[in-house]
Scaffold this active site. Structure first.
Site, PDB file in Angstrom:
ATOM      1  N   ARG A  54       0.876  -1.167   0.000  1.00  0.00           N
ATOM      2  CA  ARG A  54       0.000   0.000   0.000  1.00  0.00           C
ATOM      3  C   ARG A  54       0.917   1.221   0.000  1.00  0.00           C
ATOM      4  NH1 ARG A  54      -3.669   2.712   4.710  1.00  0.00           N
ATOM      5  NH2 ARG A  54      -4.823   4.026   3.268  1.00  0.00           N
ATOM      6  N   GLU A  95      -9.363  -3.555   1.932  1.00  0.00           N
ATOM      7  CA  GLU A  95      -8.254  -2.987   1.169  1.00  0.00           C
ATOM      8  C   GLU A  95      -7.166  -4.021   0.902  1.00  0.00           C
ATOM      9  OE1 GLU A  95      -8.352   0.600   3.845  1.00  0.00           O
ATOM     10  OE2 GLU A  95      -7.507   1.528   2.061  1.00  0.00           O
TER      11      GLU A  95
END
Ligand code: AMP
Length: 399
Positions: A82, A374
């Site tokens: 990320r 996510e």
């Protein structure tokens, strides 16, 4: 394919191993954990603090040991990171190489707390497993489709051309994933889905989706703009900053005030929505005011984005508060009555991990709850990029 998803902070490393071949209804999570206090408490003057790993490389050794325990003979095939800021360059996840790593580093001024930490994570992996495919998945990428009239601030052009000051938007991976799932739930092809996604966690943002793409979002140059958040003010008159500067506050103090001491914490004394709702229910005036301010401001964004997308097919709640706080959803829904929105109280009160409708059948715009994930989105994006690269259709390092 097994993907190790890494969210690397300056003093922490969050990881999860996902089996992306797992079926839709399976979580596919094989291992997860959080290493904290990286570079903290070492030789720090004997204050008795527990000693954390010296650096990200040492933290990665701890992750590796844990993965050996859990995975046995199976090994990780790729790593997905990320990465908070992809600037104007990155509109999609990319396979990482030296040039990409340096490009992420060049964006450090735009995300001084996050991007340097993301790069530490990438370099630690590259050192430990030099042949491991790594993919960067950017929080800003989904918002690269926002048109200029929505990303440009009404200020002199040199702020943009010299400093890159414009709306970037964040939480993109979550907004994209949730928009995709919402379209699925409604039975609408993703590229025809128009809606408003409300990612309401400790950080919160709203995104206007048109034709499956982001066309506006409430976070801007930084994640401070927009909604009332756990500890962030969201929108305020910019002159307040000038005023505070003239009062003698320095930039770091103003930064801390608006990012860490504002939002629900400032209004109600807690950044935990559960506590704020409980306090409001037992008659605490400050907590009631906090909920009124937060729900009013959110409803204003929904109205604005309903216009921005030319009429939303749905308003979608996600993240910690959006998925779990029926009380907060009800406050927002009440304010959306003018749009013909009608909540179904029984559906709203249900607790479920599945995407679902919570509005009454006659509601002019359906209200949905769609849990975000996510890590799953990052793992799937990583697998796609790696598979494409190994099939030779994407040159390494292309954006
Ligand atoms: P996130 O950043 O997505 O983890 O969300 C954190 C926020 O979700 C915090 O404000 C929590 O208070 C809130 N939250 C989590 N669970 C609940 C719950 N059951 N009811 C209300 N708020 C919740």
């Amino acid at each position: 394919m097994l993907v190790l998803v890494i969210n690397s902070g300056s003093s922490s490393l969050k990881y999860q191993v996902r089996d992306v071949s797992a079926h839709e209804h399976e979580a596919g999570v094989l291992a997860e954990g959080l290493i904290e206090r990286i570079g903290v408490g070492n030789g720090g003057g004997g204050d008795g603090e527990p000693i954390g790993p010296r650096d990200h490389a040492e933290a990665l050794e701890l992750v590796d040991a844990r993965l050996h325990e859990v995975l046995g003979d199976r090994t990780v095939d790729a790593v997905g990171h990320r990465v908070v800021h992809g600037g104007e360059r990155f509109a999609e996840p990319v396979l990482v190489d030296h040039e990409i790593t340096r490009a992420i580093e060049r964006l450090n001024p735009l995300a001084p707390l996050h991007n340097p930490a993301n790069v530490l994570g990438i370099r630690a992996i590259a050192e430990k497993w030099p042949t491991m495919p790594q993919v960067a998945v950017f929080d800003t990428a989904f918002h690269r489709s926002i048109p200029e009239h929505a990303w440009r601030y009404a200020v002199p052009d040199w702020l943009y051309s010299r400093h890159g000051i414009r709306r970037y938007g964040f939480h993109g991976t979550s907004h994209q994933y949730v928009a995709h799932r919402a379209a699925q739930l409604l039975g609408i092809p993703e590229e025809e889905f128009d809606g408003v996604i409300l990612h309401l966690g400790n950080g919160a943002s709203a995104t206007a989706i048109q034709g499956g793409k982001s066309v506006d979002t409430s976070m801007g140059f930084t994640p401070l703009e927009g909604l009332v958040m756990g500890t962030r003010s969201g929108d305020i008159d910019p002159s307040i900053l000038v005023f505070l500067g003239r009062q003698g506050m320095n930039p770091d103090e103003i930064d801390a005030l608006l990012n860490r001491e504002s939002g629900l914490k400032a209004l109600a004394g807690s950044n935990d929505m559960r506590s704020v709702v409980e306090a409001a229910e037992s008659g605490d005036e400050a907590a009631r005011t906090a909920l009124a301010v937060a729900s009013y401001r959110l409803a204003k964004y929904v109205g604005a984005y309903h216009v921005a997308v030319g009429g939303a097919h749905a308003v979608v709640f996600t993240a910690g508060i959006g998925e779990n706080s029926g009380a907060f959803r009800a406050l927002v829904a009440e304010r959306l009555g003018a749009l013909g929105v009608e909540l179904d109280d029984a559906l709203n009160a249900e607790r479920s991990k599945e995407p679902r409708v919570i509005s009454a059948p006659g509601s002019a715009i359906p209200l949905l709850v769609v849990p975000t994930d996510e890590e799953r989105a990052i793992a799937e994006a990583t697998a796609t990029v790696v598979e494409r690269a190994s099939a030779g259709s994407q040159p390494v390092g292309s954006a």
